[in-house]
Design an enzyme around this catalytic site. Structure first.
Site, PDB file in Angstrom:
ATOM      1  N   LYS A   1      18.128  -1.997  -8.604  1.00 58.79           N
ATOM      2  CA  LYS A   1      18.560  -0.599  -8.726  1.00 58.79           C
ATOM      3  C   LYS A   1      19.344  -0.369 -10.013  1.00 58.79           C
ATOM      4  O   LYS A   1      19.172   0.655 -10.671  1.00 58.79           O
ATOM      5  CB  LYS A   1      19.424  -0.198  -7.527  1.00 58.79           C
ATOM      6  CG  LYS A   1      18.621   0.018  -6.250  1.00 58.79           C
ATOM      7  CD  LYS A   1      19.511   0.629  -5.165  1.00 58.79           C
ATOM      8  CE  LYS A   1      18.860   0.562  -3.803  1.00 58.79           C
ATOM      9  NZ  LYS A   1      19.778   0.916  -2.717  1.00 58.79           N
TER      10      LYS A   1
ATOM     11  N   LYS B   1       6.378  -2.773  -2.187  1.00 56.52           N
ATOM     12  CA  LYS B   1       6.708  -2.122  -0.915  1.00 56.52           C
ATOM     13  C   LYS B   1       6.693  -0.615  -1.087  1.00 56.52           C
ATOM     14  O   LYS B   1       6.972  -0.090  -2.179  1.00 56.52           O
ATOM     15  CB  LYS B   1       8.069  -2.606  -0.405  1.00 56.52           C
ATOM     16  CG  LYS B   1       9.237  -2.109  -1.229  1.00 56.52           C
ATOM     17  CD  LYS B   1      10.579  -2.340  -0.545  1.00 56.52           C
ATOM     18  CE  LYS B   1      11.684  -1.775  -1.444  1.00 56.52           C
ATOM     19  NZ  LYS B   1      13.028  -1.990  -1.014  1.00 56.52           N
TER      20      LYS B   1
ATOM     21  N   LYS C   1      10.679   5.306  -2.024  1.00 55.38           N
ATOM     22  CA  LYS C   1      10.827   6.623  -2.650  1.00 55.38           C
ATOM     23  C   LYS C   1      10.650   6.537  -4.161  1.00 55.38           C
ATOM     24  O   LYS C   1      10.309   7.518  -4.806  1.00 55.38           O
ATOM     25  CB  LYS C   1      12.218   7.194  -2.347  1.00 55.38           C
ATOM     26  CG  LYS C   1      12.358   7.666  -0.926  1.00 55.38           C
ATOM     27  CD  LYS C   1      11.953   9.128  -0.774  1.00 55.38           C
ATOM     28  CE  LYS C   1      12.051   9.546   0.674  1.00 55.38           C
ATOM     29  NZ  LYS C   1      11.441  10.816   0.987  1.00 55.38           N
TER      30      LYS C   1
END
Ligand code: TYM
Length: 332
Positions: free
Chosen positions: A112, A195, A198
């Site tokens: 992230k 995976k 969003k």
């Protein structure tokens, strides 16, 4: 009854199919057999910038979706993380127990923060997993139903529970991850190597549960598979087809082997068309129910108030014990 605890972020728009199959579906099943605590983790959501009005709306939206998915406040404790201040309080304690290097090894943070740029990533994002540790330990959870991407955070939880117990005496239950093999990792429909999430590179690979069912059907029909034509479950060699078979199997309760047999000799088209239909049948009532809960925010909020009260009773006891073990002077 053994205890389970889990959480989900109040994301913009809607939960996706990975959230549902990887986690929420198990939450619904486990409320029947376990003492279950489930929460919407708004304090985790603010580790990245959030618009205040949207965060508030998304938190209610998350609760509405959890109810629509089948959580029953009579059978489980459903609450919002920030309504129980003990999360932030035990989070601080856990920060003081976590090594800097240990936190630096968390792969979700690395992913992230790399996406955001090191300067934009907050300290909150860095200690995100430590707050999650506090979430779990506060409730003395035996098991934590999550998707595969959360495994490392549960490992950290186990390490910190054992460290605290070793240093200050038995205080926390050491929890185990509850991750199903078949649905622990749902893949992107356009790129079965990653995976579903969003932050997918194309919206075509992401199934949002509240999207127009027609759009969802289309995404399923145009899912990426492979160049041979055999319908066989083989995640290594045939990730795209296996992903579809796994989703199909779980949503309908049909064994994968039975699906392989059913589609033997047929092309991918038949499988995708049928799965598109299965998906539409699932999301259509889900959408309606979510909207019904959203239309009645007072009921939603009062149910959350009751949930927070039940959660606090447990959390406060654990926190008090933790403070005491560590030698924090009690307030008279
Ligand atoms: P979150 O909100 O990112 O995701 C919610 C749940 O969905 C699962 N999930 C998936 N499962 C299978 N396939 C996928 N493609 C997929 N994408 C997401 C996640 O594994 C998760 O179970 N850190 C947590 C929230 C949290 C929490 C907790 C969980 C905060 N405190 C305490 C358990 C216990 C998270 O980010 O979930």
């Amino acid at each position: 009854r053994p205890r389970v605890l889990s959480g989900i972020q109040p994301t913009a728009g809607s939960f996706h199919l990975g959230n549902y199959l990887g986690a929420v579906r198990q939450w619904v099943a486990l409320q029947e057999s376990h003492d279950a605590f489930y929460m919407v983790v708004d304090l985790h959501a603010i580790t990245v910038p959030q618009d205040p009005a949207e965060l508030r709306a998304n938190t209610r939206l998350a609760v509405a979706q959890l109810l629509a998915a089948g959580l029953d406040p009579e059978r489980c404790t459903l609450f919002v993380q920030s309504h129980v201040p003990e999360h932030a309080q035990l989070g601080w304690i856990m920060n003081c127990l976590t090594g800097f290097g240990e936190a630096s090894r968390m792969t979700q943070f690395k992913d992230k923060s790399a996406k955001q740029g090191a300067d934009r990533a907050t300290v909150g994002l860095f200690t995100y997993p430590v707050l999650q540790v506090a979430d779990i330990l506060l409730y003395q959870a035996d098991q934590v139903p999550v998707g595969e991407d959360q495994r490392q955070h549960i490992e950290l939880t186990r390490d910190l529970a054992e460290r605290f117990n070793g240093r200050y005496g038995q205080t926390f239950t050491v929890p185990a991850p509850y991750i199903l093999k078949e649905t622990g990792k749902i893949f992107d429909l356009q790129d079965p190597a990653v995976k579903m999430s969003k932050s997918a590179s194309t919206p075509k690979g992401l199934v949002n549960l509240l999207d127009d069912p027609k759009a969802t059907a289309k995404k399923v029909r145009s899912a990426v598979t492979d160049t041979d034509t055999v319908i066989r479950f083989d995640p290594e060699k045939k990730p795209g087809v296996s992903n579809l078979l796994g989703i199909y199997s779980t949503l309908t309760g049909t064994a994968v082997a039975d699906l392989e047999q059913k589609y033997e000799g047929q092309g991918y088209g038949a499988l995708k068309t049928d799965l598109a239909e299965v998906m539409v049948e699932f999301v259509t009532p889900f959408r309606t129910r979510t909207q019904e809960y959203l239309d009645d925010p007072e009921t939603l909020d009062s149910l959350l108030a009751k949930g927070a009260e039940k959660a606090r009773a447990v959390a406060a006891e654990t926190l008090a014990q933790t403070y005491d073990r560590m030698g924090l002077l009690p307030a008279k």
